[in-house]
Design an enzyme around this catalytic site. Sequence first.
Site, PDB file in Angstrom:
ATOM      1  N   ASP A  68      95.833   0.228 -30.600  1.00  0.00           N
ATOM      2  CA  ASP A  68      96.091   0.436 -29.178  1.00  0.00           C
ATOM      3  C   ASP A  68      97.584   0.358 -28.895  1.00  0.00           C
ATOM      4  O   ASP A  68      98.382   0.041 -29.798  1.00  0.00           O
ATOM      5  CB  ASP A  68      95.302  -0.569 -28.328  1.00  0.00           C
ATOM      6  CG  ASP A  68      95.270  -1.972 -28.929  1.00  0.00           C
ATOM      7  OD1 ASP A  68      96.165  -2.300 -29.732  1.00  0.00           O
ATOM      8  OD2 ASP A  68      94.367  -2.750 -28.599  1.00  0.00           O
ATOM      9  N   ASP A 137      87.518 -12.400 -23.338  1.00  0.00           N
ATOM     10  CA  ASP A 137      86.499 -11.778 -22.475  1.00  0.00           C
ATOM     11  C   ASP A 137      85.579 -10.841 -23.269  1.00  0.00           C
ATOM     12  O   ASP A 137      84.811 -10.087 -22.675  1.00  0.00           O
ATOM     13  CB  ASP A 137      87.163 -11.032 -21.310  1.00  0.00           C
ATOM     14  CG  ASP A 137      88.039  -9.848 -21.767  1.00  0.00           C
ATOM     15  OD1 ASP A 137      88.161  -9.635 -22.996  1.00  0.00           O
ATOM     16  OD2 ASP A 137      88.588  -9.150 -20.896  1.00  0.00           O
ATOM     17  N   HIS A 139      86.592  -8.428 -25.294  1.00  0.00           N
ATOM     18  CA  HIS A 139      87.089  -7.066 -25.551  1.00  0.00           C
ATOM     19  C   HIS A 139      87.363  -6.843 -27.027  1.00  0.00           C
ATOM     20  O   HIS A 139      87.601  -7.777 -27.793  1.00  0.00           O
ATOM     21  CB  HIS A 139      88.299  -6.728 -24.666  1.00  0.00           C
ATOM     22  CG  HIS A 139      89.585  -7.398 -25.030  1.00  0.00           C
ATOM     23  ND1 HIS A 139      90.481  -7.830 -24.080  1.00  0.00           N
ATOM     24  CD2 HIS A 139      90.153  -7.697 -26.223  1.00  0.00           C
ATOM     25  CE1 HIS A 139      91.535  -8.348 -24.683  1.00  0.00           C
ATOM     26  NE2 HIS A 139      91.358  -8.291 -25.977  1.00  0.00           N
ATOM     27  N   GLU A 144      87.773  -3.183 -22.462  1.00  0.00           N
ATOM     28  CA  GLU A 144      87.392  -4.335 -21.648  1.00  0.00           C
ATOM     29  C   GLU A 144      85.897  -4.251 -21.293  1.00  0.00           C
ATOM     30  O   GLU A 144      85.284  -3.184 -21.451  1.00  0.00           O
ATOM     31  CB  GLU A 144      88.246  -4.363 -20.376  1.00  0.00           C
ATOM     32  CG  GLU A 144      89.741  -4.501 -20.627  1.00  0.00           C
ATOM     33  CD  GLU A 144      90.174  -5.921 -21.010  1.00  0.00           C
ATOM     34  OE1 GLU A 144      89.352  -6.693 -21.550  1.00  0.00           O
ATOM     35  OE2 GLU A 144      91.353  -6.251 -20.769  1.00  0.00           O
TER      36      GLU A 144
HETATM   37  P1  PGA Z   1      94.838 -12.475 -30.017  1.00  0.00           P
HETATM   38  O1  PGA Z   1      94.257 -11.188 -29.284  1.00  0.00           O
HETATM   39  O2  PGA Z   1      94.678 -12.224 -31.473  1.00  0.00           O
HETATM   40  O3  PGA Z   1      96.289 -12.524 -29.617  1.00  0.00           O
HETATM   41  O4  PGA Z   1      94.059 -13.636 -29.538  1.00  0.00           O
HETATM   42  C1  PGA Z   1      93.043 -10.661 -29.691  1.00  0.00           C
HETATM   43  C2  PGA Z   1      92.648  -9.537 -28.773  1.00  0.00           C
HETATM   44  O5  PGA Z   1      93.037  -9.541 -27.597  1.00  0.00           O
HETATM   45  O6  PGA Z   1      91.916  -8.642 -29.212  1.00  0.00           O
END
Ligand code: PGA
Length: 261
Positions: A68, A137, A139, A144
Amino acid sequence: MEIVPLDSAEEVGALGADVVETAVRGRPGAVLGLATGSTPLPTYRELIRRHAAGSGPSYDAVRCFTLDEYVGLPAGHPESYRATIARELTDPLGIPAERVQGPSPDPGGLATAGERYEEALVAAGGIDLQILGIGSDGHLAFNEPGSSLASLTRIKTLTEETRRDNARFFGSVDDVPRHVLTQGLGTILRARHLLLLATGAAKAAALAAAVEGPVSASCPASVLQLHPHVTVLCDGAAAAGLARREHYREVYDAKPAWQGL
Ligand code: PGA
C-alpha cells in the site's frame, strides 16, 4: 491456516526471516510482497543481519511489491511506503529501486493507479510470498472494516483508529494522510503464500476475530480463512485471545520437519 504462537517478537522475527529465505532459496527470482509498519521490522532486521553476515540467500533476482501507499505526501517523504521499505529492507539487502514497485500516488493518475498496479502484479507472475500485518481494527493492508472481500487495488479512506495508530510515524494525527492506495483483499488472496505477523497485546482482539471469528468484511483480515496457504506467526501477547492457541502450538511442535511452513 497455520497458526504458530511464539514466545516473543524476536522469535517471530527469526521464524519470519526463515520463511522469507526459504521462498527466495526455492525460487531465486521470487516475487515478494512487502508490508510496512512496526510488526515486520524484527523480520526485516534479521534478514539484513543474515545478509550482512553472508549467510542469507542471493537477492540478485528478487522482485518486490509493496502492499500500500499513502496518498498526498510530497514525493520522497520519509514516511511514504516507498521510502520506508527502501530504508528498512530493500536498500540494505541490495535490491535496487527498479526491482521494487508500489502503487503510484501520483495525483495525476489516481483514477487508474489501482488498475495499473494490478497489471504490474500480473505481469510479474503474481506474488510468491506476501508479508502482512494486521491493524488493531482488523484491517489487512489498508483495507478497513467494510472493505469488499473481493476488492482489488484502489484508493481508500483510513479510519480514525488507523490514523491514530500511525500518528507515531508523523508529527501528529493531523499529519497522517486520510487517503491511501492499497492492494485489495482479492489482490492479497491471489498471492501464493501469505505470512501474517502479529505481535503485542493491541493485536490480540483483531487476531482472534480474524482467525477464529466469522469471515466478514467487518474484520477484513478474516478473509485469510479463504486462502489455502496462510502462516500466522504471533507472540504470546497477540495470541492471548485465541481460544485454541495451545492446540495450534501442539500442532506446530508435532509437525514433521520436512513439511516446512
Ligand atoms: P503495525 O501495523 O505493524 O505498525 O502495527 C500493522 C497494520 O496496520 O497493518
